[in-house]
Every structure is written in C-alpha cells, then in structure tokens.
Design a protein around this motif. Structure first.
Motif, PDB file in Angstrom:
ATOM      1  N   ILE A 192       0.711  -1.380  -0.219  1.00  0.00           N
ATOM      2  CA  ILE A 192       0.033  -0.509  -0.018  1.00  0.00           C
ATOM      3  C   ILE A 192       0.846   1.560  -0.177  1.00  0.00           C
ATOM      4  N   GLU A 193       2.476   1.467   0.764  1.00  0.00           N
ATOM      5  CA  GLU A 193       2.989   2.128   0.687  1.00  0.00           C
ATOM      6  C   GLU A 193       3.230   2.701  -0.626  1.00  0.00           C
ATOM      7  N   ASP A 194       3.840   2.020  -1.411  1.00  0.00           N
ATOM      8  CA  ASP A 194       4.597   1.611  -2.383  1.00  0.00           C
ATOM      9  C   ASP A 194       3.899   1.751  -3.773  1.00  0.00           C
ATOM     10  N   LEU A 195       1.989   2.239  -3.504  1.00  0.00           N
ATOM     11  CA  LEU A 195       1.345   1.933  -4.899  1.00  0.00           C
ATOM     12  C   LEU A 195       1.455   3.313  -5.563  1.00  0.00           C
ATOM     13  N   GLY A 196       1.957   3.089  -6.229  1.00  0.00           N
ATOM     14  CA  GLY A 196       1.564   4.499  -8.077  1.00  0.00           C
ATOM     15  C   GLY A 196       3.255   4.565  -7.788  1.00  0.00           C
ATOM     16  N   GLN A 197       4.193   4.312  -6.893  1.00  0.00           N
ATOM     17  CA  GLN A 197       5.643   4.940  -6.826  1.00  0.00           C
ATOM     18  C   GLN A 197       6.337   4.419  -8.442  1.00  0.00           C
ATOM     19  N   ASN A 198       6.131   3.516  -8.515  1.00  0.00           N
ATOM     20  CA  ASN A 198       7.534   2.320  -9.357  1.00  0.00           C
ATOM     21  C   ASN A 198       6.465   1.854 -10.688  1.00  0.00           C
ATOM     22  N   LEU A 199       7.006   1.576 -12.044  1.00  0.00           N
ATOM     23  CA  LEU A 199       6.414   0.796 -13.071  1.00  0.00           C
ATOM     24  C   LEU A 199       5.940  -0.530 -12.939  1.00  0.00           C
ATOM     25  N   ASP A 200       5.224  -0.797 -12.735  1.00  0.00           N
ATOM     26  CA  ASP A 200       4.501  -2.131 -12.067  1.00  0.00           C
ATOM     27  C   ASP A 200       4.105  -2.924 -13.355  1.00  0.00           C
ATOM     28  N   LEU A 201       4.316  -3.783 -13.451  1.00  0.00           N
ATOM     29  CA  LEU A 201       4.079  -4.734 -15.090  1.00  0.00           C
ATOM     30  C   LEU A 201       3.822  -6.345 -14.494  1.00  0.00           C
ATOM     31  N   PRO A 202       1.921  -6.918 -15.503  1.00  0.00           N
ATOM     32  CA  PRO A 202       1.744  -7.863 -15.260  1.00  0.00           C
ATOM     33  C   PRO A 202       2.882  -8.962 -15.602  1.00  0.00           C
ATOM     34  N   PRO A 203       3.135 -10.230 -14.806  1.00  0.00           N
ATOM     35  CA  PRO A 203       3.964 -11.245 -15.136  1.00  0.00           C
ATOM     36  C   PRO A 203       4.277 -11.225 -16.946  1.00  0.00           C
ATOM     37  N   PHE A 204       3.683 -11.170 -17.606  1.00  0.00           N
ATOM     38  CA  PHE A 204       3.790 -11.726 -18.620  1.00  0.00           C
ATOM     39  C   PHE A 204       4.397 -10.590 -19.460  1.00  0.00           C
ATOM     40  N   LEU A 205       4.666  -9.036 -19.178  1.00  0.00           N
ATOM     41  CA  LEU A 205       6.153  -8.470 -19.192  1.00  0.00           C
ATOM     42  C   LEU A 205       6.745  -8.382 -18.763  1.00  0.00           C
ATOM     43  N   GLU A 206       7.057  -8.831 -17.858  1.00  0.00           N
ATOM     44  CA  GLU A 206       8.115  -8.302 -17.569  1.00  0.00           C
ATOM     45  C   GLU A 206       9.267  -8.661 -17.809  1.00  0.00           C
ATOM     46  N   GLU A 207       9.467 -10.135 -18.993  1.00  0.00           N
ATOM     47  CA  GLU A 207      11.392 -10.104 -19.837  1.00  0.00           C
ATOM     48  C   GLU A 207      11.225  -9.080 -20.601  1.00  0.00           C
ATOM     49  N   LYS A 208      10.022  -8.385 -20.927  1.00  0.00           N
ATOM     50  CA  LYS A 208      10.313  -6.716 -21.367  1.00  0.00           C
ATOM     51  C   LYS A 208      10.646  -5.359 -21.185  1.00  0.00           C
ATOM     52  N   ARG A 209      10.930  -5.739 -19.525  1.00  0.00           N
ATOM     53  CA  ARG A 209      10.567  -4.759 -19.114  1.00  0.00           C
ATOM     54  C   ARG A 209      11.616  -3.254 -19.256  1.00  0.00           C
ATOM     55  N   ALA A 210      12.907  -3.874 -19.809  1.00  0.00           N
ATOM     56  CA  ALA A 210      13.988  -2.797 -20.043  1.00  0.00           C
ATOM     57  C   ALA A 210      14.070  -2.399 -21.655  1.00  0.00           C
ATOM     58  N   GLU A 211      13.315  -3.117 -22.508  1.00  0.00           N
ATOM     59  CA  GLU A 211      12.547  -2.457 -23.754  1.00  0.00           C
ATOM     60  C   GLU A 211      11.449  -1.025 -23.411  1.00  0.00           C
ATOM     61  N   ILE A 212      10.876  -1.343 -22.795  1.00  0.00           N
ATOM     62  CA  ILE A 212       9.219  -1.060 -22.557  1.00  0.00           C
ATOM     63  C   ILE A 212       9.795   0.258 -21.288  1.00  0.00           C
ATOM     64  N   GLU A 213      10.832  -0.098 -20.756  1.00  0.00           N
ATOM     65  CA  GLU A 213      11.090   1.582 -19.781  1.00  0.00           C
ATOM     66  C   GLU A 213      11.573   2.186 -20.481  1.00  0.00           C
ATOM     67  N   ALA A 214      12.512   2.074 -21.471  1.00  0.00           N
ATOM     68  CA  ALA A 214      13.834   3.215 -22.428  1.00  0.00           C
ATOM     69  C   ALA A 214      12.534   3.351 -23.292  1.00  0.00           C
ATOM     70  N   ASN A 215      10.884   2.655 -23.755  1.00  0.00           N
ATOM     71  CA  ASN A 215      10.766   4.201 -24.081  1.00  0.00           C
ATOM     72  C   ASN A 215       9.482   4.537 -24.128  1.00  0.00           C
ATOM     73  N   LEU A 216       9.419   4.723 -22.119  1.00  0.00           N
ATOM     74  CA  LEU A 216       8.895   5.569 -21.270  1.00  0.00           C
ATOM     75  C   LEU A 216       8.951   7.088 -21.376  1.00  0.00           C
ATOM     76  N   LYS A 217       8.839   7.710 -21.475  1.00  0.00           N
ATOM     77  CA  LYS A 217       9.153   9.020 -20.249  1.00  0.00           C
ATOM     78  C   LYS A 217       8.868   8.720 -18.955  1.00  0.00           C
ATOM     79  N   PRO A 218      10.040   9.401 -17.848  1.00  0.00           N
ATOM     80  CA  PRO A 218      10.033   9.735 -16.536  1.00  0.00           C
ATOM     81  C   PRO A 218       8.453  10.808 -16.357  1.00  0.00           C
ATOM     82  N   LEU A 219       8.084  10.092 -14.867  1.00  0.00           N
ATOM     83  CA  LEU A 219       6.873  11.098 -15.413  1.00  0.00           C
ATOM     84  C   LEU A 219       6.915  12.041 -14.102  1.00  0.00           C
ATOM     85  N   ASP A 220       7.993  11.857 -13.126  1.00  0.00           N
ATOM     86  CA  ASP A 220       8.417  12.558 -11.942  1.00  0.00           C
ATOM     87  C   ASP A 220       9.575  13.242 -12.040  1.00  0.00           C
TER      88      ASP A 220
END
Length: 313
Positions: free
Chosen positions: A285-313
């Motif tokens: 509950i304390e960490d909700l919304g702070q990090n980029l959370d991915l469903p398990p089936f997308l975890e293996e693509k995390r590096a690629e996904i994060e590279a395409n997203l601009k930081p929000l904060d």
C-alpha cells in the motif's frame, strides 16, 4: 441473478501523461495508485488514480496516446464523469481551488438532482463535482491521507456517469433489462439509472442527442467499467452479454482484475470488471503508484518498455 454493484473504473485518453499526472495528483488530490502500461500496447503509459488503494469505484484510468488529436464532440459516447465530494461547502472550496489553479469551471449549479460544479482538465475532459450530502458511500473506499486537498473536501469516488446516445431506448434496455439497473427518472430525451437504489456511486445518466457520433481524441472517454465481485459472476455476465446478441471479448486477465468488454447497440464500450485481486497484487500500500509495475507476462520486456517511456516525476 447476480447484480452490478456500481462503477469499477472509467478510462480516458490523454496526449501527455506528465501533464495529466500533475493535474490529477496535485490539483484534484487523487492518489496515483498504479503506474503501468497498456497491456495491449506496452509502449504507452496506463495510469490509475483513486483513493488509498485504488478501490473499485474510485479509479480514473488514462491511456497516454502522444499522437492523439482533438476530440470532435458528438453523440454515441460517454460524455461526462461525476466525482462525489462531501458537502455544499466542498463545492465552494473547489470553486476557489479551480480559480487558484486556473481550471476551466462553471458556477455552482445542479446536475442529476445534486448541487454540482462542472469543470474540465486542460484536454477538455468533462467532469463534474457532485455534493454527496453525507449519503452512504461504499465502506471499502479509503481516504488517502497525503492528498494535497483539505480532508473535509477531498474527492470520495466516482458518482454519476453521463452517456449520450442517438437512441436512448437501446442503452436503457441494456442497463435495465440486462443488468438490472433501476430507472429513477425518465423524460423524452433523458433517463437516470442506478445500480444500487438511491446511490450516486452507481448512477448513469443517459441523454438522447441526434447528430454525428463523437470522434475520440485527447480528453475523450474510452469506456466505462462496471463492478462485479468475482470470476464466477463475470462468467455469468459473459453468457448474458452473448444471449443479448452482443459480441463479447471473452474474459481477459488484466492481472489486477479480470474483465470482459462489449459494445451496446449505440456503440458504447462497456467493461465488466472484478473487484480483485486489486493493485496491491504486486505492491505494498505504501509503494502504490511509485514504480513502474508490469503484469508477469510483460516482465521479460521490462528493459525495452522502460526505455520507451518518459519519466513522469
């Protein structure tokens, strides 16, 4: 027969996740409860705002579409979102707050029988604050104590949702005959329905309007999700949707909930979504919304996904 317990969430289109994030957190005082991606197109953000845990009925959800053009308003669309606030004094507070932050807004008026304050975000998304006047809200809604808004005036959750259609009777039948919504009022060109008698947290206004269908863009509403308790109930509704002759997406596992999608006879996109497991499935509950959370089936693509997203904060 199972019933619908109110709204689950509502999903919109934003052109700019950074601007959207600032408005809904800093101006409206909602908590960003999940920072994730569109599971069908993981190159774009999917942001959820709500109460402490993003309880069903408090969730406002946005897909970032950087190439989104303007919205050409029209009929056969979901055209407004009601948000409940505690009191008439709260509306006065929000009017001053909107003036402070230069938010486009109306005078205090009435909407669906309640004192109301209409406003828009910078992309033209139409919203209205509604006086809940001390009425019952779901017991599982939990206030986020770190909100920038004064405790006695914070947004409680979703209220009346407005749907504008070319043929009122078609959507009316979907709500009343299939889902069991109660018709509260009816005129020639408008009707109000409630999933829970007397309660605004499951209320839908259906307005009849001729003319061209809305062309969606930034600030438009993509779909309304209505709430069921679990997969057993969802399976029941999947069969009911098909019995009525609508095409069902079938049950889709969104990790944070399970759901199905269908369009009614006016082309309105509805989602039916389960309560659980909820946004704490992969976060405290304390960490909700702070990090980029991915469903398990997308975890293996995390590096690629994060590279395409601009930081929000």
């Amino acid at each position: 027969m199972y019933k619908i317990y109110g709204h689950h969430h509502i999903s919109m289109i934003t052109k700019n996740a950074h601007t959207n994030n600032k408005f809904f957190q800093n101006v409206l005082g909602l908590r960003r409860v999940k920072k994730t991606v569109n599971q069908d197109k993981p190159s774009i953000y999917h942001l959820f705002y709500g109460d402490l845990t993003g309880s069903a009925g408090t969730e406002l959800s946005f897909f970032e579409m950087p190439l989104a053009g303007r919205t050409y308003r029209g009929t056969n669309a979901i055209t407004g979102i009601g948000l409940l606030v505690p009191s008439l004094e709260s509306l006065e507070y929000w009017k001053k707050r909107f003036e402070q932050f230069e938010v486009k807004h109306s005078e205090i008026t009435t909407y669906a029988g309640r004192a109301a304050l209409q406003f828009e975000d910078s992309e033209g998304l139409r919203l209205v604050l509604l006086n809940n006047n001390g009425e019952k809200i779901p017991e599982y809604w939990m206030a986020w104590e770190d909100s920038a808004v004064e405790p006695e005036h914070r947004i409680l959750g979703m209220g009346t949702v407005e749907i504008t259609v070319r043929y009122l009777e078609r959507t009316a039948k979907t709500l009343s005959e299939m889902f069991g919504y109660i018709e509260v009022t009816r005129t020639e060109d408008k009707a109000i329905y409630q999933s829970v008698a007397g309660q605004a947290f499951g209320e839908i206004v259906v307005k009849q309007q001729e003319g061209p269908s809305e062309k969606p863009g930034r600030g438009s509403i993509h779909h309304l999700a209505i709430r069921v308790k679990n997969e057993e109930e969802l399976l029941f509704w999947n069969e009911e949707v098909k019995k009525r002759g609508f095409y069902s997406s079938g049950i889709v596992d969104r990790f944070y909930f399970q759901s199905l999608y269908f369009r009614d006879s006016n082309g309105i996109l509805f989602e039916i979504a389960t309560d659980g497991p909820g946004f704490t499935a992969d976060s405290s509950i304390e960490d909700l919304g702070q990090n980029l959370d991915l469903p398990p089936f997308l975890e293996e693509k995390r590096a690629e996904i994060e590279a395409n997203l601009k930081p929000l904060d």
